[in-house]
Design an enzyme around this catalytic site. Structure first.
Site, PDB file in Angstrom:
ATOM      1  N   PRO A  23       0.802  -1.235   0.000  1.00 53.92           N
ATOM      2  CA  PRO A  23       0.000   0.000   0.000  1.00 53.92           C
ATOM      3  C   PRO A  23       0.831   1.279   0.000  1.00 53.92           C
ATOM      4  O   PRO A  23       0.417   2.285  -0.578  1.00 53.92           O
ATOM      5  CB  PRO A  23      -0.837  -0.128   1.275  1.00 53.92           C
ATOM      6  CG  PRO A  23      -0.988  -1.602   1.468  1.00 53.92           C
ATOM      7  CD  PRO A  23       0.337  -2.177   1.047  1.00 53.92           C
ATOM      8  N   TYR A  24       1.994   1.260   0.644  1.00 51.75           N
ATOM      9  CA  TYR A  24       2.843   2.447   0.638  1.00 51.75           C
ATOM     10  C   TYR A  24       3.246   2.812  -0.792  1.00 51.75           C
ATOM     11  O   TYR A  24       3.063   3.944  -1.244  1.00 51.75           O
ATOM     12  CB  TYR A  24       4.086   2.202   1.497  1.00 51.75           C
ATOM     13  CG  TYR A  24       5.136   3.279   1.385  1.00 51.75           C
ATOM     14  CD1 TYR A  24       4.828   4.616   1.651  1.00 51.75           C
ATOM     15  CD2 TYR A  24       6.445   2.972   1.016  1.00 51.75           C
ATOM     16  CE1 TYR A  24       5.792   5.604   1.545  1.00 51.75           C
ATOM     17  CE2 TYR A  24       7.415   3.948   0.917  1.00 51.75           C
ATOM     18  CZ  TYR A  24       7.089   5.271   1.181  1.00 51.75           C
ATOM     19  OH  TYR A  24       8.048   6.242   1.066  1.00 51.75           O
TER      20      TYR A  24
END
Length: 414
Positions: free
Chosen positions: A219-220
């Site tokens: 997700p980062y």
């Protein structure tokens, strides 16, 4: 603390205090009423005269107007590790800087260091605000004359992003959109965007070049790529004449060579943070040992390969990008050394730098991690004349370790 102009919140608390010295409702003191009015009026006139004689007084903040020969940079996340180092460099190079930070990951201690180093009026101001508050962001832009934005503010831990993905999409992607909208509304046309090699995911070939396909696996990285896409789409619109530089950098280490700033991760985030912080915490005895996640990657020693870039080199790349930014143009650059080093190599270098016997425990892979990433920095060298100078891993760790020893409780022990 620098003698910067008072904020509006300060002004609001000051005026009632002045007025409280006159009790208009107290009829028992009526005989002295006229005299009090006269005294108050005289004091007010004297204050105005003194203020008008003060250097730079114009009735408005120096930060709220453009000045020829002065570049005013908004640094989002400027109280954080990288943002504070970037602010230090900008101030050394005579830029005017406004830091906006909600201190969720940043440290007010770093801001105080910067304020002590640059106390002159009109050099540095700090605004406490959350970039997720669009109304607050718009107010900041309306009250300040920014020439450029360096957008660092973000949550930035791969492991944490797999546990709290919504937080990452909101903090990185949504907040970048808010900043971009404010820039467009207030005609601020230069953006230096702090991105990451995590947008590439696990490429098929090494080293990574700027045209390597972006396939983030956590997700980062996905949130950062989404933010990049938003920026790039806006630059293609007819309403935009923005100068944009996107810097995708690798694993940051080190600290200010003069020992003024360093990395001070919050204790509760050490498990997710940079490996350098984890090594130093183990060396200081703050934690019982170092946890290394993953020993079965397809690398020479089974641990991940990373490109470690010194923070001083990194901020130099940002300043060079700002200097070279051109209206209507977009530059995308990898910022790294071009050298890949394994986690085991890093741990051994950290042991040597600290002189500590660090107990290392090995665990299974951490979700969202990738086996090998290192850069090809030839484009940034060719176009921005930038090359990493602090490439000795041991030297960078030794410098950072010195700051850690001098600040065992972070900025709280300064």
């Amino acid at each position: 603390m620098p003698a910067t102009p008072r904020s509006r919140s300060q002004a609001r608390t000051t005026r009632p205090w002045i007025l409280s010295g006159m009790d208009f409702a107290d009829t028992r003191r009526k005989p002295n009423f006229t005299g009090k009015i006269a005294v108050a009026a005289a004091l007010t006139v004297m204050c105005i005269i003194v203020l008008k004689q003060s250097p730079g007084f114009s009735g408005t903040s120096v930060f709220s107007r453009h000045e020829i020969g002065v570049t005013h940079v908004l640094v989002t996340g400027g109280a954080g590790y990288i943002g504070s180092h970037a602010t230090l460099r900008l101030l050394k190079d005579n830029y005017r800087v406004t830091i906006v930070d909600n201190l969720s990951r940043g440290n007010m201690g770093a801001v105080r260091v910067l304020q002590r180093l640059f106390p002159q009026p009109g050099r540095l101001q700090f605004i406490y605000a959350d970039l997720g508050d669009a109304k607050a962001v718009n107010k900041i832009f309306s009250e300040n004359a920014f020439d450029a934005v360096m957008h660092f503010a973000a949550v930035a831990y791969v492991g944490e992003s797999t546990m709290e993905p919504l937080r990452y999409y909101h903090n990185i992607t949504s907040n970048t959109l808010t900043v971009l909208e404010a820039m467009a509304a207030h005609n601020v046309n230069t953006l230096i965007y702090s991105s990451t090699c995590a947008t590439y995911g696990e490429p098929d070939t090494m080293p990574i070049v700027e045209t390597t396909p972006q396939n983030p696996i956590n997700p980062y990285g996905k949130a950062k790529k989404m933010a990049e896409d938003i920026i790039l789409d806006f630059t293609k619109s007819k309403k935009s004449n923005m100068a944009v530089m996107i810097l995708r950098y690798f694993n940051v280490i080190g600290s200010d060579p003069e020992g003024r700033l360093g990395e001070a991760p919050r204790p509760e985030l050490r498990e997710h943070g940079r490996i350098s912080g984890a090594c130093f915490a183990a060396a200081l005895g703050i934690v019982p040992g170092l946890k290394v996640h993953g020993t079965d990657y397809h690398t020479a020693d089974g641990t991940c390969i990373r490109d470690y870039i010194d923070v001083t080199d990194l901020v130099d790349a940002h300043v060079k990008a700002l200097d070279k930014a051109l209206p209507g143009k977009v530059g995308i650059y990898n910022v790294g050394t071009g050298q890949g080093r394994s986690v085991k190599e890093f741990v051994e270098a950290c042991k040597k730098a600290t002189g500590a016997s660090i107990e290392v425990s090995y665990f299974t892979r951490r979700p969202g991690d990738y086996a090998e990433v290192y850069s090809d920095p030839s484009k940034i060298h060719r176009e921005l004349n930038w090359t990493a100078q602090y490439t000795d891993l041991g030297q960078s760790l030794s410098q950072a370790w010195k700051w850690q020893k001098d600040h065992p409780n972070g900025y709280g022990s300064a």
